[in-house]
Motif scaffolding. Sequence first.
Motif, PDB file in Angstrom:
ATOM      1  N   VAL A   1     -18.825 -42.651  20.995  1.00 11.67           N
ATOM      2  CA  VAL A   1     -18.459 -41.571  21.909  1.00 11.67           C
ATOM      3  C   VAL A   1     -18.506 -42.075  23.336  1.00 11.67           C
ATOM      4  CG1 VAL A   1     -19.089 -39.316  22.792  1.00 11.67           C
ATOM      5  CG2 VAL A   1     -19.279 -39.786  20.351  1.00 11.67           C
TER       6      VAL A   1
ATOM      7  N   ALA B   1     -15.499 -42.616  26.088  1.00 11.99           N
ATOM      8  CA  ALA B   1     -15.533 -41.880  27.344  1.00 11.99           C
ATOM      9  C   ALA B   1     -15.352 -42.798  28.553  1.00 11.99           C
ATOM     10  CB  ALA B   1     -16.859 -41.127  27.464  1.00 11.99           C
TER      11      ALA B   1
ATOM     12  N   ARG C   1     -21.236 -35.022  27.576  1.00 11.73           N
ATOM     13  CA  ARG C   1     -20.144 -35.662  26.833  1.00 11.73           C
ATOM     14  C   ARG C   1     -18.845 -35.487  27.612  1.00 11.73           C
ATOM     15  NH1 ARG C   1     -21.576 -35.386  21.191  1.00 11.73           N
ATOM     16  NH2 ARG C   1     -23.761 -36.051  21.092  1.00 11.73           N
TER      17      ARG C   1
ATOM     18  N   TYR D   1     -15.153 -35.491  27.213  1.00  9.42           N
ATOM     19  CA  TYR D   1     -14.200 -35.417  26.108  1.00  9.42           C
ATOM     20  C   TYR D   1     -12.795 -35.131  26.616  1.00  9.42           C
ATOM     21  CZ  TYR D   1     -17.826 -34.779  22.430  1.00  9.42           C
ATOM     22  OH  TYR D   1     -18.866 -34.932  21.545  1.00  9.42           O
ATOM     23  N   ARG D   2     -11.820 -35.712  25.899  1.00  4.87           N
ATOM     24  CA  ARG D   2     -10.438 -35.254  26.082  1.00  4.87           C
ATOM     25  C   ARG D   2     -10.333 -33.856  25.495  1.00  4.87           C
ATOM     26  NH1 ARG D   2      -9.476 -40.798  25.250  1.00  4.87           N
ATOM     27  NH2 ARG D   2     -10.106 -40.590  23.082  1.00  4.87           N
TER      28      ARG D   2
ATOM     29  N   LEU E   1     -19.899 -35.367  17.024  1.00  2.00           N
ATOM     30  CA  LEU E   1     -19.030 -35.078  18.167  1.00  2.00           C
ATOM     31  C   LEU E   1     -19.003 -33.590  18.509  1.00  2.00           C
ATOM     32  CD1 LEU E   1     -15.813 -37.226  17.480  1.00  2.00           C
ATOM     33  CD2 LEU E   1     -17.405 -37.514  19.386  1.00  2.00           C
TER      34      LEU E   1
ATOM     35  N   PRO F   1     -13.692 -31.882  19.945  1.00  2.00           N
ATOM     36  CA  PRO F   1     -12.690 -32.595  20.747  1.00  2.00           C
ATOM     37  C   PRO F   1     -11.487 -33.130  19.972  1.00  2.00           C
ATOM     38  CG  PRO F   1     -14.662 -33.944  20.453  1.00  2.00           C
ATOM     39  CD  PRO F   1     -14.986 -32.584  19.919  1.00  2.00           C
ATOM     40  N   TRP F   2     -11.580 -33.266  18.655  1.00  2.00           N
ATOM     41  CA  TRP F   2     -10.439 -33.812  17.917  1.00  2.00           C
ATOM     42  C   TRP F   2      -9.497 -32.719  17.414  1.00  2.00           C
ATOM     43  CZ3 TRP F   2     -15.295 -33.421  15.650  1.00  2.00           C
ATOM     44  CH2 TRP F   2     -15.378 -32.773  14.417  1.00  2.00           C
TER      45      TRP F   2
ATOM     46  N   ASN G   1      -6.765 -36.754  18.593  1.00  3.22           N
ATOM     47  CA  ASN G   1      -7.008 -36.786  20.040  1.00  3.22           C
ATOM     48  C   ASN G   1      -7.733 -38.058  20.450  1.00  3.22           C
ATOM     49  OD1 ASN G   1      -6.599 -35.543  22.517  1.00  3.22           O
ATOM     50  ND2 ASN G   1      -8.504 -34.377  22.456  1.00  3.22           N
TER      51      ASN G   1
ATOM     52  N   TYR H   1     -10.079 -39.553  18.649  1.00  2.00           N
ATOM     53  CA  TYR H   1     -11.423 -39.631  18.046  1.00  2.00           C
ATOM     54  C   TYR H   1     -11.299 -40.056  16.576  1.00  2.00           C
ATOM     55  CZ  TYR H   1     -12.660 -37.440  22.389  1.00  2.00           C
ATOM     56  OH  TYR H   1     -12.796 -37.188  23.729  1.00  2.00           O
TER      57      TYR H   1
END
Lengths: 266, 211
Positions: free
Chosen positions: A8, A12, A79, A81-82, A152, A177-178, A248, A250
């Motif tokens: 992760v 990032a 975190r 994240y996208r 995640l 996030p995915w 995404n 991940y």
Amino acid sequence: GAGLIGNVAGAADDLEPNSLEDIRSYNNYYEFGTGKSDPAENAGALDTSNWTIKVGGMVDNPGEYTLDELVGDLTQEERIYRFRCVEAWSMVVPWNGVELADVLNKVGVQSGGNYVAFETVVQPENMPGVRRNVIPFPYKEGLRMDEAMHPLTMLATGIYGEPLANQNGAPIRLVVPWKYGFKSIKSIVSINVVAEQPETTWKDINFREYGFFANVNPNVSHPRWSQATERVIGGGLFSARKDTLLYNGYDEVASLYEGMDPNALY
Amino acid sequence: MSVADHINRVSRRIPPWTIYIAALAWAGWLFWLGLSGNLGPEPINALEREYGSIALKLLIAGLCVTPLRTYFGVNLLRFRRQIGLSAFFFVVAHFSVWALLDVQSFGRVWTEIVKRPYVTVGMAALVMLIPLALTSNNASIRKLGKNWRRLHWLTYPIAVLAGIHYVWLVKGFPWEPFIYMAIIVVLLALRFLPKRKKSASKRSGQPQSAR
């Protein structure tokens, strides 16, 4: 878990978070209206005082938890994240919060609890979108237990070290996030561990356009638009589109879906 | 003096070309807002929607001219060409922002037009507007005669397609696109209602023996 957290952090490294202003001014929160600026304009009315989250279903410790009781004693994480919306735009958000797995372990998931169901608060007097019935409320979302337990997946209570703005889902929201953003349900008042796949709002409205899994997948179009690329928020009028990444970006979650038809995972 | 007379008197003093100036200034102002970060953190989609929404409003304004005269005695006929051409201008601006700034590739633009029905419908409306824009001048009206009216009857299907384009692209059930669609349907219905009444009364007035 440590190895995964390492990944992760690695993922990032190259991410440049959007400004707090961007994150707070471009939102989908249909309870406050369907326009992107409606939530920022209207969410101030949301009453987050004396917030409780009702935890129920197949758990050892059901009950009404205050925010502090639910997450106060758990490891706080930051975190970056996208965040990829099903509408084909994306931003990068530095979240603060806890792993959902820690919360679920604390309340004790019983065997046979295969899914987690979430609900958003409904305050008709404070939510113009609810009064207009733009979609059925309360907003509902859900995850399969292995998705919910994935390191995640988090319950966020802040962004940039500040408490969540109401339009971002104060005081506590899900972040997966995915998956497309609509899975990351806001302003949670109910968490239920259940045996069967729960109702989820967008899938129930239109199952041809929105799936239960809703994993980010550039190869499966939304029936009305392509998911192959995304508009990056904050880049201005001439910003270039970016290629959308499977899950995404991940990739570590791919093992959750082994043996499943990737085209069914939109 | 009635409100209608008042509007007619004031509007007679406004040269129709001012509508072109207003349209250009409006489009330019919105573009500047997008450029300067005043249309939110994602100006591309915002600008696209602004231009599209103005185009739809102008199409509807054009459709209001005749009923305003018929039912309220408000005569804005001398502005209709300028309203229509401004609508076309905003449709082209809407399309250009979508194609150049949003989709950003001719291949993808073509794919979207072919594969996405709501885009297909919008594109059809744009294409149908082209002959109308090209013939919105006195020379064409003279040259085409009766056919000019027939050709410009296309504004009705164009308005319906534009309304569908909007209804089709939203998620959930927001009011706005359905309100626009309802207004378009009412404005079209007004074209057909009185005529049918007139012809019906004519027919009933005819003695049965005449058949």
